[in-house]
Design an enzyme around this catalytic site. Sequence first.
Site, PDB file in Angstrom:
ATOM      1  N   HIS A   1       0.805  -1.230   0.000  1.00  0.00           N
ATOM      2  CA  HIS A   1       0.000   0.000   0.000  1.00  0.00           C
ATOM      3  C   HIS A   1       0.836   1.277   0.000  1.00  0.00           C
ATOM      4  CE1 HIS A   1       1.042  -0.262   4.243  1.00  0.00           C
ATOM      5  NE2 HIS A   1       0.716   1.017   4.360  1.00  0.00           N
TER       6      HIS A   1
HETATM    7  C1  UD1 Z   1      -2.022   4.874   6.476  1.00  0.00           C
HETATM    8  C2  UD1 Z   1      -0.730   5.242   7.222  1.00  0.00           C
HETATM    9  C3  UD1 Z   1       0.304   4.148   7.011  1.00  0.00           C
HETATM   10  C4  UD1 Z   1      -0.249   2.784   7.365  1.00  0.00           C
HETATM   11  C5  UD1 Z   1      -1.531   2.553   6.584  1.00  0.00           C
HETATM   12  C6  UD1 Z   1      -2.186   1.229   6.862  1.00  0.00           C
HETATM   13  C7  UD1 Z   1      -0.205   7.640   7.394  1.00  0.00           C
HETATM   14  C8  UD1 Z   1       0.717   8.688   6.905  1.00  0.00           C
HETATM   15  N1  UD1 Z   1      -0.155   6.485   6.717  1.00  0.00           N
HETATM   16  O1  UD1 Z   1      -1.732   4.864   5.089  1.00  0.00           O
HETATM   17  O2  UD1 Z   1       1.426   4.409   7.823  1.00  0.00           O
HETATM   18  O3  UD1 Z   1       0.704   1.796   7.064  1.00  0.00           O
HETATM   19  O4  UD1 Z   1      -2.449   3.602   6.920  1.00  0.00           O
HETATM   20  O5  UD1 Z   1      -3.287   1.050   6.049  1.00  0.00           O
HETATM   21  O6  UD1 Z   1      -0.944   7.873   8.300  1.00  0.00           O
HETATM   22  N2  UD1 Z   1      -9.157   4.672   2.108  1.00  0.00           N
HETATM   23  C9  UD1 Z   1     -10.380   4.082   2.040  1.00  0.00           C
HETATM   24  N3  UD1 Z   1     -10.979   3.698   3.182  1.00  0.00           N
HETATM   25  C10 UD1 Z   1     -10.403   3.868   4.390  1.00  0.00           C
HETATM   26  C11 UD1 Z   1      -9.152   4.488   4.455  1.00  0.00           C
HETATM   27  C12 UD1 Z   1      -8.529   4.873   3.298  1.00  0.00           C
HETATM   28  O7  UD1 Z   1     -10.923   3.890   0.959  1.00  0.00           O
HETATM   29  O8  UD1 Z   1     -11.002   3.477   5.409  1.00  0.00           O
HETATM   30  C13 UD1 Z   1      -8.473   5.055   0.864  1.00  0.00           C
HETATM   31  C14 UD1 Z   1      -8.634   6.508   0.507  1.00  0.00           C
HETATM   32  O9  UD1 Z   1      -8.793   6.585  -0.876  1.00  0.00           O
HETATM   33  C15 UD1 Z   1      -7.320   7.118   0.893  1.00  0.00           C
HETATM   34  C16 UD1 Z   1      -6.349   5.960   0.705  1.00  0.00           C
HETATM   35  O10 UD1 Z   1      -7.097   4.795   1.004  1.00  0.00           O
HETATM   36  O11 UD1 Z   1      -7.015   8.231   0.138  1.00  0.00           O
HETATM   37  C17 UD1 Z   1      -5.148   6.045   1.589  1.00  0.00           C
HETATM   38  O12 UD1 Z   1      -5.555   6.200   2.949  1.00  0.00           O
HETATM   39  P1  UD1 Z   1      -4.716   7.125   3.956  1.00  0.00           P
HETATM   40  O13 UD1 Z   1      -5.404   7.154   5.263  1.00  0.00           O
HETATM   41  O14 UD1 Z   1      -4.404   8.419   3.313  1.00  0.00           O
HETATM   42  O15 UD1 Z   1      -3.326   6.387   4.108  1.00  0.00           O
HETATM   43  P2  UD1 Z   1      -2.899   4.858   4.013  1.00  0.00           P
HETATM   44  O16 UD1 Z   1      -2.249   4.641   2.689  1.00  0.00           O
HETATM   45  O17 UD1 Z   1      -3.992   3.927   4.400  1.00  0.00           O
END
Ligand code: UD1
Length: 382
Positions: free
Chosen positions: A219
């Site tokens: 991811h």
């Molecule tokens: C975050 C953490 C990372 C961790 C990871 C585990 C930070 C900087 N990063 O990254 O350290 O390893 O979580 O998953 O805090 N999204 C959904 N549903 C959700 C959450 C996210 O669809 O419930 C999608 C959204 O499109 C979002 C993308 O996933 O833009 C990324 O989510 P985000 O919370 O920005 O960071 P992670 O890549 O999950």
Amino acid sequence: MKLMSVVGARPNFMKIAPFINAIKQHNASSGLPKIVHTLVHTGQHYDERMNDNFFRSLCIDAPDVNLGIGSGSHAQQVGYTMIAFEKTLVERQPDWVVVVGDVNATLACSVTAKKMGIKVCHIEAGLRSGDMSMPEEINRLVTDRLSDLLLTPDRLSTENLSKEGVDKSKVAFVGNIMIDSLELQYDRAALLDVRSIVSKNQMAPKSVFVPPFAVVTLHRPSNVDKIETLLPIVDFMIQVSAPSLTVLWTLHPRTLKMLKEFRILDKLVECARIILLHPLDYHEMLRLNMDAAVMITDSGGLQEECTVLGTPCLTLRKNTERPITLREWSGVGVLVGNDMNKLAIEFQKAIRLKRSPFRPELWDGKTAERCLQQIILHMRQK
Ligand code: UD1
């Protein structure tokens, strides 16, 4: 004593669950001053599969406060969290704020609390990758710089803090709190059937699952946000992994989005021995990890869980903040970066390896108790 702990994203949940249990046990013991605990969720992860499933399966009570921040750029997530968390701190007036890990919630809430003169404890302090292009490294550095109590998972992390000049009296080596969850949940996970996990979570039911299998989870932006890096990984899975064994690839929302955007999802779907899965719950992932021939990942937590379970772990990163999980330190991990030749060589070695579990010092399932003891000690010294 008023403690407020904070979670935001999936990897926080298995760290906070044992800590909350430790508080409950403390409060159940007669004669000790009670701890008033508040759990705050920033709302960074909100999907059923990224969030609710973990609260249910790890038996975490619903958060007392949910800031509802959701997705957004880093500045948006951090900024909105700080604004909302400040209000919560004014309302609830905790003595200490406890943050875990290295996600945006960790940074935003430690900065906010510290600016309001509230003491901060960081669980999982001192990890360093040295890679400032990772948002998590920035989150770790800032949080550790501000924290009043830094609880480290291993002695290497304690050394990192010492090198940075952190006062010894603020640092305590307590072990790895995530391994508390692993210990507590192992037997329940062991009862699950791998085939049922696969059929329940398969994105597009197709080929029949046949062991042995590899588990893939990716991811990080450095692996999935550019087609130049994601396409070679997809090709590796199709051309190298799948001919050797079944590939179970659990897709993080970000990775699924990018595979669709780059129009390479179909390539994976068409490969008979690659099975795409929705994000799994804690017990399902633990169960797959117990039997996987190899783990291919960029997750920090999985490197640690593989170490304790002995699953050969190939990490698609150039560095790790968790060097204790690497083979050089008796762990199971190998860093392969984005080098597909290295990945292919290490993959062939890994699938022939016997499991070799390794337990670093104090990864014994009792870290949460030690965290709470340290917090109480420091609260008394105030
Ligand atoms: C975050 C953490 C990372 C961790 C990871 C585990 C930070 C900087 N990063 O990254 O350290 O390893 O979580 O998953 O805090 N999204 C959904 N549903 C959700 C959450 C996210 O669809 O419930 C999608 C959204 O499109 C979002 C993308 O996933 O833009 C990324 O989510 P985000 O919370 O920005 O960071 P992670 O890549 O999950």
